[in-house]
Design a protein around this motif. Sequence first.
Motif, mmCIF file in Angstrom:
data_model
loop_
_atom_site.group_PDB
_atom_site.id
_atom_site.type_symbol
_atom_site.label_atom_id
_atom_site.label_comp_id
_atom_site.label_asym_id
_atom_site.label_seq_id
_atom_site.Cartn_x
_atom_site.Cartn_y
_atom_site.Cartn_z
ATOM 1 N N UNK A 104 -1.628 9.763 3.765
ATOM 2 C CA UNK A 104 -1.703 8.909 2.579
ATOM 3 C C UNK A 104 -3.094 9.039 1.977
ATOM 4 N N UNK A 105 -3.127 9.347 0.695
ATOM 5 C CA UNK A 105 -4.391 9.372 -0.052
ATOM 6 C C UNK A 105 -4.440 8.077 -0.850
ATOM 7 N N UNK A 106 -5.545 7.335 -0.703
ATOM 8 C CA UNK A 106 -5.698 6.044 -1.360
ATOM 9 C C UNK A 106 -6.520 6.164 -2.640
ATOM 10 N N UNK A 107 -6.394 5.154 -3.481
ATOM 11 C CA UNK A 107 -7.082 5.157 -4.780
ATOM 12 C C UNK A 107 -8.604 5.085 -4.652
ATOM 13 N N UNK A 108 -9.117 4.776 -3.473
ATOM 14 C CA UNK A 108 -10.572 4.761 -3.279
ATOM 15 C C UNK A 108 -11.086 6.070 -2.688
ATOM 16 N N UNK A 109 -10.196 7.077 -2.580
ATOM 17 C CA UNK A 109 -10.589 8.386 -2.087
ATOM 18 C C UNK A 109 -10.424 8.583 -0.584
ATOM 19 N N UNK A 110 -10.110 7.543 0.155
ATOM 20 C CA UNK A 110 -9.920 7.667 1.596
ATOM 21 C C UNK A 110 -8.517 8.184 1.895
ATOM 22 N N UNK A 111 -8.338 8.676 3.110
ATOM 23 C CA UNK A 111 -7.024 9.132 3.550
ATOM 24 C C UNK A 111 -6.723 8.567 4.928
ATOM 25 N N UNK A 112 -5.440 8.521 5.219
ATOM 26 C CA UNK A 112 -4.961 8.073 6.535
ATOM 27 C C UNK A 112 -3.862 9.035 6.941
ATOM 28 N N UNK A 113 -3.989 9.643 8.118
ATOM 29 C CA UNK A 113 -2.968 10.553 8.627
ATOM 30 C C UNK A 113 -2.428 10.008 9.941
ATOM 31 N N UNK A 114 -1.104 10.033 10.073
ATOM 32 C CA UNK A 114 -0.436 9.555 11.279
ATOM 33 C C UNK A 114 0.621 10.581 11.674
ATOM 34 N N UNK A 115 0.610 10.981 12.951
ATOM 35 C CA UNK A 115 1.568 11.967 13.448
ATOM 36 C C UNK A 115 2.474 11.345 14.499
ATOM 37 N N UNK A 116 3.728 11.776 14.499
ATOM 38 C CA UNK A 116 4.682 11.322 15.503
ATOM 39 C C UNK A 116 5.751 12.386 15.669
ATOM 40 N N UNK A 117 6.632 12.180 16.619
ATOM 41 C CA UNK A 117 7.755 13.085 16.840
ATOM 42 C C UNK A 117 9.046 12.286 16.907
#
Length: 146
Positions: A104-117
Amino acid sequence: MTTIVRTINRGMLATTTILAATVGLAATAGAATAAPHPTAAQVTLSETGGFAGVHNRYVVDATTTHVDTPELVRLASTQRFQRLDATYPASTPGADRFAYTVTVRYNDGTTKAVATVEGADAPTVLWRTIDLTRQISLDVTGTPAC
């Protein structure tokens, strides 16, 4: 005696009004300085694996026209999503599972990545984000972005 009581009451009323105004200003100042939570601007889902070894990519922008886009943006913007762990592995081994990475790219320029199976005991907010991203992207484009 009546005049004295009125004077005291008026004085208390003025003090109460000043105190309430001061507390209100302090509360307003505190609210104004609190950092707003970032809002999701784009959600990308990478789906790999399975029996055929597929690699699909699904992308949904906050401006994507779809009935479920506001729900996806809301979910990805929640504190619950932003506090997810980076990975949710499967609790048991298995072959031919799909692996998912949501970025996820946020409007403040930060990102969050989450991985699963597939089959992992991941939080519902993550599975719902995966499902919505895939469905919206397929509805709008007809195929994964590969």
